[in-house]
Design an enzyme around this catalytic site. Structure first.
Site, PDB file in Angstrom:
ATOM      1  N   PHE A 126      -7.399  -1.093   3.709  1.00 30.50           N
ATOM      2  CA  PHE A 126      -6.363  -1.889   4.363  1.00 30.50           C
ATOM      3  C   PHE A 126      -6.909  -2.367   5.702  1.00 30.50           C
ATOM      4  O   PHE A 126      -6.662  -1.769   6.759  1.00 30.50           O
ATOM      5  CB  PHE A 126      -5.102  -1.042   4.547  1.00 30.50           C
ATOM      6  CG  PHE A 126      -3.884  -1.821   4.929  1.00 30.50           C
ATOM      7  CD1 PHE A 126      -3.259  -2.645   4.014  1.00 30.50           C
ATOM      8  CD2 PHE A 126      -3.357  -1.731   6.211  1.00 30.50           C
ATOM      9  CE1 PHE A 126      -2.121  -3.362   4.360  1.00 30.50           C
ATOM     10  CE2 PHE A 126      -2.220  -2.440   6.568  1.00 30.50           C
ATOM     11  CZ  PHE A 126      -1.598  -3.256   5.640  1.00 30.50           C
ATOM     12  N   GLY A 127      -7.697  -3.451   5.656  1.00 28.06           N
ATOM     13  CA  GLY A 127      -8.331  -3.971   6.865  1.00 28.06           C
ATOM     14  C   GLY A 127      -8.033  -5.437   7.071  1.00 28.06           C
ATOM     15  O   GLY A 127      -8.419  -6.273   6.241  1.00 28.06           O
ATOM     16  N   PHE A 128      -7.358  -5.756   8.174  1.00 30.34           N
ATOM     17  CA  PHE A 128      -6.973  -7.131   8.461  1.00 30.34           C
ATOM     18  C   PHE A 128      -7.111  -7.408   9.956  1.00 30.34           C
ATOM     19  O   PHE A 128      -7.132  -6.491  10.773  1.00 30.34           O
ATOM     20  CB  PHE A 128      -5.520  -7.396   8.016  1.00 30.34           C
ATOM     21  CG  PHE A 128      -5.288  -7.199   6.549  1.00 30.34           C
ATOM     22  CD1 PHE A 128      -5.464  -8.240   5.653  1.00 30.34           C
ATOM     23  CD2 PHE A 128      -4.902  -5.965   6.052  1.00 30.34           C
ATOM     24  CE1 PHE A 128      -5.257  -8.060   4.299  1.00 30.34           C
ATOM     25  CE2 PHE A 128      -4.697  -5.766   4.699  1.00 30.34           C
ATOM     26  CZ  PHE A 128      -4.876  -6.825   3.823  1.00 30.34           C
ATOM     27  N   ASP A 134      -5.036  17.227  -3.225  1.00 35.22           N
ATOM     28  CA  ASP A 134      -3.794  17.355  -3.988  1.00 35.22           C
ATOM     29  C   ASP A 134      -3.306  15.984  -4.462  1.00 35.22           C
ATOM     30  O   ASP A 134      -3.942  14.955  -4.237  1.00 35.22           O
ATOM     31  CB  ASP A 134      -2.754  18.033  -3.094  1.00 35.22           C
ATOM     32  CG  ASP A 134      -1.612  18.648  -3.886  1.00 35.22           C
ATOM     33  OD1 ASP A 134      -1.578  18.514  -5.129  1.00 35.22           O
ATOM     34  OD2 ASP A 134      -0.722  19.261  -3.250  1.00 35.22           O
ATOM     35  N   GLN A 136      -3.560   9.753   0.425  1.00 37.02           N
ATOM     36  CA  GLN A 136      -4.166   8.462   0.757  1.00 37.02           C
ATOM     37  C   GLN A 136      -5.316   8.690   1.737  1.00 37.02           C
ATOM     38  O   GLN A 136      -5.131   9.267   2.808  1.00 37.02           O
ATOM     39  CB  GLN A 136      -3.126   7.530   1.394  1.00 37.02           C
ATOM     40  CG  GLN A 136      -3.711   6.371   2.198  1.00 37.02           C
ATOM     41  CD  GLN A 136      -4.522   5.394   1.359  1.00 37.02           C
ATOM     42  OE1 GLN A 136      -4.357   5.305   0.143  1.00 37.02           O
ATOM     43  NE2 GLN A 136      -5.406   4.664   2.010  1.00 37.02           N
ATOM     44  N   HIS A 162     -10.324   3.586   4.279  1.00 38.91           N
ATOM     45  CA  HIS A 162     -11.727   3.163   4.255  1.00 38.91           C
ATOM     46  C   HIS A 162     -12.516   3.805   5.395  1.00 38.91           C
ATOM     47  O   HIS A 162     -11.986   4.088   6.460  1.00 38.91           O
ATOM     48  CB  HIS A 162     -11.844   1.638   4.303  1.00 38.91           C
ATOM     49  CG  HIS A 162     -11.167   0.992   5.469  1.00 38.91           C
ATOM     50  ND1 HIS A 162     -11.091  -0.362   5.619  1.00 38.91           N
ATOM     51  CD2 HIS A 162     -10.546   1.505   6.554  1.00 38.91           C
ATOM     52  CE1 HIS A 162     -10.460  -0.654   6.733  1.00 38.91           C
ATOM     53  NE2 HIS A 162     -10.117   0.457   7.321  1.00 38.91           N
ATOM     54  N   ASN A 163     -13.782   4.085   5.105  1.00 30.22           N
ATOM     55  CA  ASN A 163     -14.747   4.639   6.073  1.00 30.22           C
ATOM     56  C   ASN A 163     -14.479   6.095   6.444  1.00 30.22           C
ATOM     57  O   ASN A 163     -15.130   6.621   7.349  1.00 30.22           O
ATOM     58  CB  ASN A 163     -14.781   3.807   7.365  1.00 30.22           C
ATOM     59  CG  ASN A 163     -14.877   2.328   7.118  1.00 30.22           C
ATOM     60  OD1 ASN A 163     -15.657   1.885   6.276  1.00 30.22           O
ATOM     61  ND2 ASN A 163     -14.082   1.546   7.841  1.00 30.22           N
ATOM     62  N   SER A 185     -11.628   5.228   9.065  1.00 38.29           N
ATOM     63  CA  SER A 185     -12.716   5.601   9.982  1.00 38.29           C
ATOM     64  C   SER A 185     -12.529   6.965  10.625  1.00 38.29           C
ATOM     65  O   SER A 185     -13.040   7.222  11.720  1.00 38.29           O
ATOM     66  CB  SER A 185     -12.879   4.526  11.073  1.00 38.29           C
ATOM     67  OG  SER A 185     -13.125   3.259  10.499  1.00 38.29           O
ATOM     68  N   HIS A 208      -9.805   6.393  13.413  1.00 40.74           N
ATOM     69  CA  HIS A 208     -10.935   6.619  14.326  1.00 40.74           C
ATOM     70  C   HIS A 208     -10.868   7.978  15.040  1.00 40.74           C
ATOM     71  O   HIS A 208     -11.470   8.151  16.092  1.00 40.74           O
ATOM     72  CB  HIS A 208     -11.034   5.496  15.358  1.00 40.74           C
ATOM     73  CG  HIS A 208     -11.332   4.162  14.764  1.00 40.74           C
ATOM     74  ND1 HIS A 208     -12.605   3.729  14.455  1.00 40.74           N
ATOM     75  CD2 HIS A 208     -10.495   3.162  14.377  1.00 40.74           C
ATOM     76  CE1 HIS A 208     -12.551   2.514  13.936  1.00 40.74           C
ATOM     77  NE2 HIS A 208     -11.276   2.148  13.867  1.00 40.74           N
TER      78      HIS A 208
END
Length: 306
Positions: A160-162, A210, A214, A217-218, A236, A254
């Site tokens: 989910f990168g925008f 489990d 979710q 990414h990274n 991240s 992050h």
């Protein structure tokens, strides 16, 4: 009559010259090519480029995007009845159930079990002795040895990168890297693990995840970690080894978490955790401090009631 039956039996026996020729002809027609698998010289995978087991092409199978691949390049796997592309590298001991499909250039190791409805995307690698449940979707990823992936898991889809441009339009950031799952990992039903954008998403060896988790990414998860149900990890994040998350723990993007940390259920990590130990609360703090906060709030509430 009995003598004729014995002659027919002898012709059909496995040791007879005629049956031996028939077997060799069938073997030659299958065009099986063997090559070393990525997991060592002792394991061999089968490049199945011949006809289907029943001698007909599986013409009902098409590529996931409907373009670039001919349905005639997909055939039926002899062990289980699933479909595979002729460029896939599949060990002869693998079981691919009916309704599953293996896409081009994928590698499936020895004694892998792939359940019905599962899609193994292009260039996916699956290690030996791994079991994959029903309706799993794998793309842009590699799976290690002796893993268990339960029903409905999705691994390797875009994260989910925008970003927002100067005109206020929402633009998608490229998601071009992979997800890598180590050895002896178990992933619960309907869990999602996104592929990487600037580094691969990694799940370390012996980690257990489990249901309904979710992982963005990274994200890098160390070895022997345990993530309980409904955990959400933003992009991240870096997690060390032997980390345990209780149910519904959330981690912001992050953030780094050192090894040997335990987080109580429904905690939220908003900044780096640099010391091993137990943590809880929102935002997460050392467990002793969190307990004092809870006790103080309880006393304050009682005074207000009185």
């Amino acid at each position: 009559m009995a003598q004729a039956v014995r002659k027919l039996y002898n012709l059909g026996s496995s040791s007879s010259p005629i049956s031996h020729l028939i077997y060799n002809k069938h073997k030659a027609n299958s065009h099986g090519l063997y090559a070393l698998s990525p997991w060592g010289k002792s394991i061999r995978c089968h490049f199945s480029v011949g006809n289907c087991q029943d001698g007909s092409s599986a013409s009902s199978y098409t590529s996931d995007d409907g373009a670039g691949l001919s349905h005639q390049e997909f055939q039926r796997w002899q062990n289980g009845g699933g479909a595979f592309h002729k460029s896939a590298c599949i060990d002869p001991t693998a079981l691919i159930e009916t309704g599953a499909i293996v896409h081009p250039k994928s590698v499936v190791g020895a004694y892998v079990h792939i359940g019905s409805g599962t899609v193994i995307g292009p260039s996916v690698t699956i290690g030996q002795l791994t079991k994959i449940g029903y309706n799993v979707a794998l793309s842009n990823c590699s799976i290690g040895d002796s893993c268990v992936i339960h029903n409905g898991v999705c691994i390797g889809q875009d994260g989910f990168g925008f970003l927002v441009d100067e005109k206020g339009n929402i633009l998608k950031k490229p998601q071009l890297l992979d997800a890598r799952v180590g050895n002896h990992v178990e992933i619960g039903a309907n869990t999602c693990i996104d592929r990487g954008s600037w580094r691969d998403t990694v799940i370390g060896d012996h980690s257990k995840i489990d249901n309904l988790v979710q992982i963005g990414h990274n994200v890098v998860v160390g070895k022997s970690c345990m993530l309980c149900g409904q955990v959400g990890i933003a992009g991240s994040v870096t997690i060390g080894d032997y980390v345990t998350f209780g149910g519904r723990v959330a981690v912001r993007d992050h953030v780094s978490i050192v090894s040997k940390v335990r987080l109580a259920a429904i905690s939220c990590v908003t900044k780096d955790i640099k010391e091993p130990g137990d943590y809880g609360g929102f935002p997460a703090v050392p467990i002793s401090e969190w307990r004092r906060q809870v006790a103080s709030q309880s006393r304050t509430s009682k005074k207000r009631v009185d």
